[in-house]
Motif scaffolding. Structure first.
Motif, short mmCIF file in Angstrom:
data_model
loop_
_atom_site.label_atom_id
_atom_site.label_comp_id
_atom_site.label_asym_id
_atom_site.label_seq_id
_atom_site.Cartn_x
_atom_site.Cartn_y
_atom_site.Cartn_z
N SER A 432 -4.77 21.15 0.55
CA SER A 432 -4.89 19.99 1.44
C SER A 432 -4.72 18.66 0.72
O SER A 432 -4.63 17.62 1.37
CB SER A 432 -6.25 20.02 2.15
N ARG A 433 -4.70 18.67 -0.61
CA ARG A 433 -4.66 17.39 -1.33
C ARG A 433 -3.35 16.65 -1.10
O ARG A 433 -3.32 15.42 -1.17
CB ARG A 433 -4.89 17.62 -2.83
N LYS A 434 -2.28 17.39 -0.80
CA LYS A 434 -1.00 16.70 -0.59
C LYS A 434 -0.94 15.99 0.75
O LYS A 434 -0.04 15.21 1.01
CB LYS A 434 0.15 17.71 -0.69
N TYR A 435 -1.92 16.27 1.64
CA TYR A 435 -1.94 15.62 2.94
C TYR A 435 -2.75 14.32 2.94
O TYR A 435 -2.85 13.66 3.96
CB TYR A 435 -2.55 16.56 3.99
N ALA A 436 -3.38 14.01 1.80
CA ALA A 436 -4.24 12.82 1.75
C ALA A 436 -3.43 11.58 2.12
O ALA A 436 -2.25 11.44 1.77
CB ALA A 436 -4.84 12.67 0.36
N GLY A 437 -4.09 10.66 2.83
CA GLY A 437 -3.38 9.51 3.38
C GLY A 437 -3.13 8.40 2.39
O GLY A 437 -3.65 7.29 2.53
N TYR A 438 -2.35 8.69 1.36
CA TYR A 438 -2.00 7.64 0.40
C TYR A 438 -0.96 6.68 1.00
O TYR A 438 -0.87 5.53 0.61
CB TYR A 438 -1.43 8.26 -0.88
N GLN A 439 -0.14 7.17 1.94
CA GLN A 439 0.85 6.34 2.61
C GLN A 439 0.52 6.28 4.09
O GLN A 439 -0.04 7.22 4.66
CB GLN A 439 2.26 6.92 2.41
N HIS A 440 0.88 5.17 4.71
CA HIS A 440 0.62 5.01 6.14
C HIS A 440 1.70 5.77 6.91
O HIS A 440 2.88 5.45 6.86
CB HIS A 440 0.64 3.53 6.52
N ARG A 441 1.26 6.79 7.64
CA ARG A 441 2.16 7.57 8.49
C ARG A 441 1.58 7.56 9.90
O ARG A 441 0.97 8.54 10.34
CB ARG A 441 2.30 9.00 7.97
N ASN A 442 1.71 6.46 10.58
CA ASN A 442 1.22 6.35 11.95
C ASN A 442 2.12 5.42 12.73
O ASN A 442 3.03 4.78 12.18
CB ASN A 442 -0.24 5.88 11.97
N ILE A 443 1.87 5.31 14.02
CA ILE A 443 2.74 4.51 14.88
C ILE A 443 2.56 3.02 14.60
O ILE A 443 3.52 2.24 14.66
CB ILE A 443 2.44 4.83 16.36
N MET A 444 1.34 2.61 14.28
CA MET A 444 1.10 1.19 14.00
C MET A 444 1.88 0.68 12.81
O MET A 444 2.26 -0.49 12.75
CB MET A 444 -0.40 0.96 13.76
N SER A 445 2.13 1.54 11.82
CA SER A 445 2.77 1.12 10.57
C SER A 445 4.28 1.28 10.59
O SER A 445 4.92 1.06 9.55
CB SER A 445 2.18 1.93 9.40
N LEU A 446 4.86 1.69 11.71
CA LEU A 446 6.31 1.87 11.78
C LEU A 446 7.00 0.53 11.60
O LEU A 446 6.67 -0.47 12.28
CB LEU A 446 6.72 2.50 13.11
N LYS A 447 7.98 0.50 10.70
CA LYS A 447 8.73 -0.72 10.45
C LYS A 447 10.10 -0.69 11.11
O LYS A 447 10.93 -1.57 10.90
CB LYS A 447 8.90 -0.93 8.93
N PRO A 625 -9.77 2.08 15.35
CA PRO A 625 -8.43 2.49 14.90
C PRO A 625 -7.73 3.46 15.85
O PRO A 625 -6.52 3.33 16.07
CB PRO A 625 -8.70 3.14 13.53
N ASP A 626 -8.46 4.43 16.39
CA ASP A 626 -7.83 5.41 17.27
C ASP A 626 -7.31 4.76 18.54
O ASP A 626 -6.21 5.07 19.01
CB ASP A 626 -8.83 6.51 17.62
N ASP A 627 -8.09 3.84 19.11
CA ASP A 627 -7.64 3.16 20.33
C ASP A 627 -6.45 2.25 20.04
O ASP A 627 -5.54 2.12 20.88
CB ASP A 627 -8.79 2.35 20.92
N ARG A 628 -6.43 1.60 18.88
CA ARG A 628 -5.28 0.75 18.54
C ARG A 628 -4.02 1.59 18.35
O ARG A 628 -2.92 1.17 18.70
CB ARG A 628 -5.60 -0.06 17.29
N GLU A 629 -4.18 2.80 17.78
CA GLU A 629 -3.02 3.69 17.64
C GLU A 629 -2.52 4.15 19.00
O GLU A 629 -1.30 4.19 19.25
CB GLU A 629 -3.43 4.90 16.79
N ALA A 630 -3.44 4.47 19.90
CA ALA A 630 -3.04 4.87 21.26
C ALA A 630 -2.36 3.74 21.99
O ALA A 630 -1.40 3.95 22.75
CB ALA A 630 -4.28 5.34 22.03
N LEU A 631 -2.81 2.50 21.76
CA LEU A 631 -2.19 1.34 22.39
C LEU A 631 -0.75 1.14 21.93
O LEU A 631 0.14 0.79 22.72
CB LEU A 631 -3.02 0.08 22.09
N CYS A 632 -0.49 1.37 20.62
CA CYS A 632 0.88 1.25 20.11
C CYS A 632 1.81 2.25 20.78
O CYS A 632 2.97 1.94 21.07
CB CYS A 632 0.88 1.46 18.60
#
Length: 765
Positions: A432-447, A625-632
């Motif tokens: 599971s260590r490779k899944y740690a959130g070192y990078q932002h992988r979510n809808i809010m962080s999409l560029k 955070p969860d609600d802000r992600e759902a809003l995006c």
């Protein structure tokens, strides 16, 4: 003497002596042990169980399983394995249970070991999604090691007769068993992890080539006999593959879809299997070779492979095999060795062999740019020994090839290596260590405008609801969507997991079975409907239910996905009642929520699919955070002007405006209340909530007014709007608001998407 009190019976003889009368002689006659007990209700009811062979066998089996289950309950917690438990119990009972000395401790019990390859090594069993690195690793390790062991073979013969066992010790410990490695990985829960797939690939290459090396490396065999045996072996294998496999495929075709295979066919296959094993001896091969080849011919998965597993696994793997390993270990007695130095030499050779193996494996891993810790774990896995090795050692001993002491040392080494491998890998490798959130992988962080989603499907009806979610994302040429559709199937009737990327297949004929055929067609049509806006890739992952989360998280990580969509485990009927529940799906969702490398959405569907292009959607926002992600995600939805969205913000009557999280929520709402509210298809409402009862009333009021509702999970977040509702939550994976919408008391036909933002690095265990 009383015959029921002893193994001896008394006979009285009278001998007439002239002038002295008669002399009386008592003669004791040794009788064989009785087989069946007279029972406790007879006149000899006080007889001991040890006086009857069948009763003694039952007593031994009972003691073995009581001791085995007791130790396994402990050893399972510390990552020891069932086979290690068998071997340890065998040593504990060595003096406690009487065992008759014999060169053949297996007899009928060894059938348990021989039945294992049938369900385990099914047809196309080695059909892994091999990558070039995995193949190269197995090939290089094999070539390097066998060139090394060949030199030591010659050296062992030079050293003299006293250590003539060296060649067998070297060869037996330089190879590894695919079945043992698969069993170990399954016990450790890393069967379909990256390291697990790499180990299975290397073990299979090593195992297959090791069979050929052992066959052609035999001594004391003339070339004519060798050629005759090879010809007979090839004819034997061709017969099984060209006659046996088509016959079993014919059985599969005659079995209706969803039905089990006729029991008569199952019994016939078992009889043929035993017969083929018997004929293997005519070309100089043991019974086990026939079992392995026949197992390779069995069509994998349901209905035939899974039926064989169901019929054989419990009896052979957990009954006969456990007794076999225990009985073999009970006969290990190193105290009978006349030379301690001999035991030390053999043990030293085994240690040296594995040290060299580790160095070679880690060196090749280093060359392939595999991390040092993973390379060491791979070396430990490939060094593991198990029941297949014990069986091979016993065959060597029965064939009078090796001394008893050599076999005893090698069996003890199986216990040491098996235990060390489990403890070492468990302590060093965390998938599971490779899944740690070192990078932002979510809808809010999409560029960029492209959204990548991994959508999971278990049942056929899930595909309709998943397409609803994809449509909710409003795919368009300027708002593109990449959908990775993953069909998850349970691994039954085979030993190794499968991962198939269907677009990489040249044709459907490239697979022995067309997995997920309807699913592929459905999403190909969906991609054509949104040509230029949607890219849909379909995959099939076949793995144990406990490890399916590895396939999902690996795919999301590899494809740089921002969202994973999971179906809810409850299926509702047309009248609103619960039709079925699947606890396996619920447990899988919980594991993915804990370890996901990106955001996760759980789709709760309580009604039919969208029946029109115009969809009414709602978003309930409390904050976090969860609600802000759902809003995006909801903001992407309104890019299609045919859709309408209402955002409900539930404000607490005692809100703290100086709170940093609240300030971030205000900033997120400013865009909705400012720019988006000017759009005709967007409406924004602020509602002040006094207590949790008002929240419940509001949720039930809006539940039936919309087709689609998006909420944040907000698990573990306490606020005045939901205070107290946490104690009544039935589905914790949905959070408080999602649980209200999925409750039996809420009358709604809307689809609900519960969103959790990507867990941070600190949240990963």
């Amino acid at each position: 003497m009383d015959a029921n009190q002893t193994l001896f019976s008394s006979v009285t003889l009278l001998h007439e002596v002239p002038s002295l009368g008669f002399e009386v002689y008592n003669v004791c006659v040794n009788h064989p042990m009785k087989i069946i007990s007279d029972g406790i209700w007879t006149q000899h009811g006080s007889a001991l169980p040890t006086q009857y062979s069948y009763t003694m066998l039952e007593l031994q089996i009972l003691i073995i399983f009581v001791d085995l289950r007791s130790k396994f309950c402990f050893s399972d917690r510390v990552s020891d394995g069932a086979i290690s438990s068998d071997r340890t119990i065998g040593k504990v009972q060595e003096d406690a249970v009487p065992v008759r000395e014999s060169r053949h401790p297996k007899h009928t019990i060894i059938v348990g070991v021989l039945l294992l390859p049938v369900p385990e090594l099914s047809a196309d069993g080695p059909k892994l999604d091999h990558e070039n690195r995995e193949k190269g690793l197995g090939d290089r390790a094999l070539l390097l090691w066998h060139s090394h062991s060949g030199g030591v073979w010659e050296h062992g013969r030079i050293l003299g007769e006293d250590i003539s066992a060296l060649p067998v010790v070297f060869i037996s410990h330089s190879s590894c068993s695919f079945a043992v490695i698969s069993w170990l990985l399954n016990d450790l829960g890393i069967l379909n992890s990256e390291l697990g797939r790499l180990a299975l690939s290397a073990a299979f290459v090593n195992d297959v080539a090791g069979i050929g090396a052992a066959y052609f490396g035999r001594q004391n065999m003339s070339m004519s006999i060798r050629i005759r045996n090879v010809t007979a072996f090839l004819a034997y294998a061709i017969f099984i593959l060209l006659i046996g496999r088509p016959a079993m495929r014919w059985i599969v075709k005659r079995t209706p879809e969803g039905r089990s295979v006729n029991k008569g066919y199952i019994y016939a296959i078992i009889v043929v299997f035993l017969g083929l094993g018997y004929f293997a001896k005519f070309f100089g091969e043991p019974f086990l070779v026939g079992a392995v080849i026949f197992g390779l011919a069995v069509p994998e998965g349901p209905p035939l492979g899974s039926a064989l597993v169901t019929q054989l696994e419990l009896f052979s793997k957990w009954f006969l095999c456990s007794i076999f390993v225990t009985c073999v270990t009970m006969k290990v007695d190193l105290t009978k060795c006349n030379s301690l130095s001999f035991v030390i030499v053999i043990s030293g050779v085994i240690i040296m062999v594995h040290l060299v193996r580790w160095l070679l494996c880690m060196g090749i891993c280093r060359y392939c740019k595999i991390p040092f810790k993973d390379g060491f774990c791979l070396a430990l896995i490939l060094s593991c020994k198990g029941v297949v090795d014990i069986c091979s050692y016993l065959l060597v001993y029965d064939a009078m090839v090796q001394k008893r002491t050599v076999v005893d040392v090698m069996i003890v080494s199986v216990l040491v290596l098996g235990t060390a491998s489990r403890f070492g890998v468990k302590a060093l490798y965390d998938p599971s260590r490779k899944y740690a959130g070192y990078q932002h992988r979510n809808i809010m962080s999409l560029k960029h405008s492209e959204l990548r989603i991994v959508a999971c499907i278990h049942k056929p009806w899930h595909s309709v609801h998943i397409k609803n979610v994809l449509e909710f994302c409003s795919p368009a040429p300027d708002n593109t969507l990449v959908a990775e559709i993953l069909h998850l199937m349970e691994l039954v009737g085979r030993s190794n997991p499968i991962f198939i990327a269907h677009k990489l297949q040249q044709s459907a004929a490239s697979s022995s079975y067309n997995y997920s055929g309807e699913l592929i067609v459905a999403f190909d049509l969906f991609e054509r409907d949104y040509l230029g806006a949607v890219t849909a890739n379909t995959y099939t992952a076949i793995s144990p239910v406990m490890f399916m989360n590895e396939d999902v998280c690996n795919l999301a990580l590899d494809k740089n996905a921002a969202l994973i969509v999971l179906p809810f485990h409850v299926k509702w009927g047309g009248d609103g009642s619960v039709e079925s529940e699947d606890s396996n799906i619920r447990a899988l969702n919980a594991r993915i929520l804990e370890r996901a490398p990106c955001s996760v959405g759980i789709l709760v569907n309580r009604g039919p699919s969208f029946n029109s292009r115009r969809i009414r959607a709602a978003m309930v926002f409390l904050g976090g955070p969860d609600d802000r992600e759902a809003l995006c995600l909801a903001k992407r939805f309104v890019k299609d002007v045919d859709n309408s969205l209402v955002v409900f913000r539930l404000l607490a009557h005692d809100k703290d405006t100086s709170n940093w999280d609240h300030m971030i929520d205000d900033e997120a709402m400013r865009e909705i209340s400012g720019v988006h509210v000017n759009l005709e298809n967007v409406r924004y409402e602020e509602i002040t909530i006094g207590d949790a009862s008002q929240t419940t009333f509001l949720i039930k009021d809006i539940a039936n007014k919309f087709d689609f509702i998006v909420v944040g999970r907000r698990y573990g977040v306490r606020s005045s709007q939901t205070y107290g509702l946490e104690h009544w939550t039935e589905y914790s994976e949905l959070g408080v608001i999602g649980d209200l919408l999925a409750s039996h008391d809420t009358d709604t036909t809307a689809s609900v998407l519960v969103v959790q933002q990507q867990p941070s690095h600190e949240d990963h265990r």
